[in-house]
Scaffold this active site. Structure first.
Site, PDB file in Angstrom:
ATOM      1  N   GLY A 174      45.035 -10.625  57.765  1.00  0.00           N
ATOM      2  CA  GLY A 174      44.045  -9.555  57.766  1.00  0.00           C
ATOM      3  C   GLY A 174      43.741  -9.112  56.344  1.00  0.00           C
ATOM      4  O   GLY A 174      43.890  -9.866  55.392  1.00  0.00           O
TER       5      GLY A 174
ATOM      6  N   ASP B  25      58.464 -21.265  54.692  1.00  0.00           N
ATOM      7  CA  ASP B  25      57.135 -21.420  54.090  1.00  0.00           C
ATOM      8  C   ASP B  25      57.214 -21.177  52.583  1.00  0.00           C
ATOM      9  O   ASP B  25      56.432 -20.420  52.013  1.00  0.00           O
ATOM     10  CB  ASP B  25      56.141 -20.459  54.739  1.00  0.00           C
ATOM     11  CG  ASP B  25      54.686 -20.875  54.487  1.00  0.00           C
ATOM     12  OD1 ASP B  25      54.457 -22.047  54.140  1.00  0.00           O
ATOM     13  OD2 ASP B  25      53.794 -20.026  54.639  1.00  0.00           O
TER      14      ASP B  25
END
Length: 968
Positions: free
Chosen positions: A655, A767
């Site tokens: 977002g 990640d």
């Protein structure tokens, strides 16, 4: 008082029960009614599953995605729908994605009611037959990100209201019948110049006319691709085009543009493909000096008689293609032109090139064709030794008596044939319309054609580049868990628009054909630009053929689906269940009424942050926290000045990201999830749980969170110098020398070692990449973004078997193959980060993998391991790189194929500490302070904040629905 409360609760629960029963029967479900209207409008050409039941959400209609019983996505690509799009579609108030591509039977106008879909983010109607004007109401869709209306029959002008779409990323109106001028704002009317966040303007193959308005372009724009080819634009190219320095592809060819090319055109230093051909441009050949990334330059069919052949041609060292036929160019060609390393094609036919042709003793090894027909060349120095395809027909050298050189005759066959070869097998003999796949299996493929509008190369015989595209397609399909066995590419050609056309066949896995679900998702990812090819191919459109060989639809149990013959049974069961639930709720309500008010208020206050947490939303159970502060929505809004535009510091897959300030003056960064979306809910919970437990100087600190008024927000400490990726790429303006890179490597390694060995429970990041390593004011590295992380419990101390997630290029191949996650998967990713630290290259760049490139470079020379060709030139030179060999050794041990060959992070930390001692640094102090942390920032840089981490490139397994990856 208690009795009244009890009565009120009973009344409310009865109303809820009645509404539930009515919705179960489908009589009052407005969304079902809209879908029924669509079904009628499409003349019953919908998938068979639409004939099962009456509730699209409950009965799992194909192509319909629901959230909380509300239709949020419609994917019906390549379904052979016929009919129009009725205004009923405007009642789907929760709809976010409408994708109807490759249904040429969809006709009529695009209803203005589409402007009521205020939550729509993707409108993808590629390859239909919609006609009439584009409705002005599209300007109401303020959340729209992707607008693809290409390959239809739209007429009229481009609505000025599109300028209101401030979040628009991709605008594609190509191949319609649009007319009129380009709309720009004038203070009261919006225009395309207001789309400062858009990356793509694709408006080619229309009938747009008039001048290209100078006000269309400004320095605030972030455009990558400007495609205005094959229209009717007149007047000059506005000099304001030179202000949009982000541009990478410019196509203004096949218009009626006049005048000189603006002298500031070479401000566009990031442009890789420039097409200005087939206009009426005059004056000097534009100076492209400094455009060091330029691959493809086409200036053909203009009039540059006012200038000689420029000497700076040979300075364009990235050039693969130079096309300037019929431009009145004169003079002698510089020999340096043919020494450009990647040069493939030179077309200067029908000009006034004269003198002696000299291609030099060492022309580009990739040079395929030099077309100099109909010029004034009198001699050729390499007359007997040349090996390139050379055409000198119509020059004085070929008019001598008895000349038989092959360059004095036209080539007899210039066509190129290519088809993906079988994968070490014998093609199967197939009948009934079946096709043998590259894996030699008979199947019905999904077919279509790629149209690449700005490839970086011109030589169509380069089979390696097609194989690279095929491999990237298969990697994409596998990682998205699509049911694809293999893909075949064939028949490369250039069409009249100078697009590269490449036919595609996609073969199903395990079966003879795809089912409807497989086809609609394949059509969606190719029309929505979810698949992204390498920079060699650049932007594309895809056109699909009809698919007529669907598998029979089956239910979960494997039996053919049948239409329910007795919907009343569902009503009876639903009513019975509702009655039981009502009794239980009444009992609970009674207990609640007699509880002490103070005790109830205290319980409510204690649970307030997660009172509305919904485990069924995909975000897991209620988080278990240690010390993270809970903020109210009003507090966060105050800290960010009502989420003002000036505090908006970026965006990612999660977002928007905002900068804020606490009352004590501490700067914070707030990651705010997309409103009304559950995407990122699990990542939200994971980061809260994990970061509330970790406290280390090399791990980004979580201050708190907001779970209030339907919002999901994470509040972090503000890290001022952005991501390591930004500094390596030069975007941050911070120069990283060898010493600083060693310190950053050590800090990041210590952060990961803490997560693996000292956190409780131990954590696998999953990640690790340079986008997730942040640099504070002293350039101390901090590991960030724990949305994909996994804790190691006592039950899984050795490994976790889990769905594969991570980022391409950094992902551990062993984890990808086995789905077994260990700490050594982080070690592999960190090894890639170490290689990125010394090369400043992306892990995968132009089809080349950084690990393979470094290993190959090491074989070429013993000096500095032969790494000169791949080293980042800004890192320093020679003796300044003391310890580089040891650093490379450690990094390559980290990227060994199997985890048991890789060192643990504790050993990696010790190795980097030893390297720092070797170069004279004290590793015990360098992680907390920096004696050389002063640095210069480039003036005028607009710094992107680290928390705008772009997870759009991160792979998250799962076939339904596919991850929406915005094109680049």
């Amino acid at each position: 008082m208690g009795s009244r409360n009890g009565q009120l609760v009973v009344i409310i629960f009865i109303q809820i029960w009645i509404a539930t029963a009515q919705n179960r029967d489908g009589k009052f479900n407005s969304f079902s009614a809209v879908l029924q209207a669509l079904k009628e409008a499409w003349q019953k050409s919908v998938p068979p599953s639409w004939n099962v039941g009456s509730d699209p959400c409950r009965d799992s209609w194909e192509g319909i995605i629901c959230t909380n019983s509300r239709v949020t996505s419609i994917y019906l690509t390549s379904m052979q729908l016929t009919g129009g799009l009725p205004g009923d579609i405007g009642q789907l108030s929760e709809l976010q994605i409408l994708a109807l591509s490759y249904n040429p039977g969809l006709t009529g106008s695009l209803t203005p009611a589409i402007g009521n879909l205020k939550k729509l983010t993707n409108l993808v109607l590629v390859g239909c037959s919609f006609s009439g004007p584009i409705p002005d109401t599209l300007g109401n869709l303020e959340r729209l990100i992707i607008l693809s209306l290409n390959s239809n029959r739209f007429t009229g002008s481009i609505p000025a209201s599109i300028g209101n779409l401030k979040n628009l990323y991709w605008l594609d109106l190509t191949e319609n019948q649009l007319t009129g001028s380009l709309p720009v704002s004038n203070g009261t009317i919006p225009g395309l110049d207001m789309l400062t966040h858009a990356k793509h303007f694709h408006l080619g193959d229309n009938q747009l006319s008039g001048n290209i308005p100078p006000r269309l372009f400004n320095s605030n724009m972030s455009l990558l691709h400007l495609l205005f080819e094959n229209n009717k634009f007149t007047g000059s190219i506005p000099s304001t085009l030179g202000l949009v320095r982000s541009l990478e592809v410019v196509r203004l060819d096949r218009n009626s543009l006049t005048g000189i090319v603006p002298t500031n055109i070479n401000n566009l230093i990031n442009v890789t493909e420039m097409f200005l051909s087939n206009n009426q441009l005059t004056g000097q050949v534009p100076n492209f000096t400094g455009m060091n990334f330029l691959n493809y330059l086409d200036l053909s069919n203009n009039d540059f008689s006012a200038s000689d052949i420029p000497s700076w041609f040979s300075s364009l060292q990235s050039l693969t293609t130079l096309k300037m036929q019929n431009t009145n160019l004169q003079g002698q060609l510089p020999v340096g032109l043919f020494n450009i390393p990647q040069l493939q094609n030179v077309d200067l036919s029908n000009n006034k090139v004269n003198g002696t042709l000299n291609i030099g003793s060492n022309p580009s090894s990739q040079l395929q064709l030099v077309d100099l027909r109909t010029n004034e060349i009198a001699a050729f120095t390499q007359r007997r030794q040349y090996t390139i395809g050379l055409i000198l027909v119509g020059n004085p050298i070929c008019m001598e008596s008895g000349v038989t050189d092959k360059y004095c005759s036209l080539p007899t066959n210039t066509s190129t044939s290519y088809s993906t070869p079988p994968n070490n097998c014998v093609p199967a003999s197939c009948g009934l319309g079946l096709v043998s796949s590259p894996n030699c299996k008979c199947a019905y493929p999904y077919r279509g054609s790629f149209f690449f509008k700005a490839p970086s190369f011109s030589w169509l015989g380069n089979t390696t580049i097609y194989e690279s595209l095929r491999d990237s397609l298969m990697k994409f399909f596998r990682k998205s868990q699509f049911p694809v066995d293999s893909v075949s590419l064939m028949n490369p050609s250039r069409n009249l628009d100078d697009y590269l056309v490449l036919n595609l066949e996609i073969f199903p896995s395990s079966t003879l054909s795809f089912n409807r679900t497989g086809i609609l998702w394949l059509g969606f990812v190719l029309s929505n630009q979810t698949f992204k090819p390498s920079k060699d191919f650049n932007t594309y459109t895809f056109t699909a053929q009809n698919y007529d060989n669907f598998l029979p639809e089956v239910s979960v149990e494997g039996r053919p689906k049948q239409k329910s013959s007795n919907t009343g049974v569902g009503v009876i069961v639903g009513s019975a269940v509702g009655g039981c639930v009502l009794v239980v709720l009444l009992a609970v309500a009674g207990m609640y009424v007699f509880r002490q008010k103070g005790r109830a208020e205290r319980a409510k206050q204690q649970s307030r942050p997660f009172a509305l947490w919904d485990p069924t939303s995909g975000s897991g159970g209620v988080p278990q926290l240690k010390g993270a502060r809970s903020f109210t929505f009003e507090e966060v809004r105050k800290y960010t000045s009502n989420f003002s535009e000036i505090n908006n510091i970026g965006a990612g897959g999660y977002g928007m990201v905002y900068r804020g300030s606490l009352p004590n003056g501490q700067l914070i960064a707030i990651k705010r999830a997309q409103q009304g979306s559950t995407q990122g809910g699990l990542e939200f919970k994971t980061e809260i749980e994990l970061l509330s437990r970790v406290h280390h100087k090399n791990v980004v600190g979580l201050i708190g969170f907001c779970f209030d008024q339907g919002e999901q927000m994470l509040v972090y400490e503000y890290i001022v110098n952005g991501t390591l990726k930004d500094s390596l790429s030069g975007r941050s303006g911070i120069r990283l020398d060898w010493m600083r890179r060693l310190k950053i490597a050590l800090g990041a390694a210590r952060g990961l070692q803490y997560l693996h060995d000292l956190a409780d429970p131990p954590i696998i990041h999953r990640d690790v990449k340079t986008n997730n390593i942040l640099l504070d004011e002293r350039l101390v590295a901090k590991v960030a973004d724990f949305g994909l992380s996994k804790p190691l419990s006592d039950a899984n101390r050795t490994h976790i078997t889990t769905q594969v997630k991570g980022t391409m290029g950094y992902m551990d191949p062993e984890y990808y193959m086995t789905q077994q996650l260990t700490e050594k998967s982080d070690v592999y990713s960190f090894g890639v980060v170490m290689l990125e630290l010394i090369t400043a290259r992306n892990p995968i760049e132009k089809g080349k993998y950084i690990v393979r490139e470094v290993r190959q470079a090491m074989k070429t020379s013993k000096q500095l391991y032969g790494l000169h060709e791949v080293l980042d030139p800004t890192i320093g030179l020679g003796s300044q790189l003391k310890g580089l060999e040891m650093f490379v050794d450690v990094s390559l041990r980290c990227v060994q194929e199997t985890g048991n060959q890789r060192p643990p992070m504790s050993e990696v930390v010790k190795e980097i500490e030893s390297i720092m001692e070797l170069v004279g640094l004290n590793p015990t102090t360098e992680s907390s302070s920096s004696t050389s942390a002063s640095y210069e920032l480039a003036p005028g840089i607009d710094y992107n904040h680290p928390y705008s981490n772009d997870s759009l490139y991160a792979y998250s397994g799962g076939f339904l629905p596919p991850k929406l990856i915005h094109p680049q």
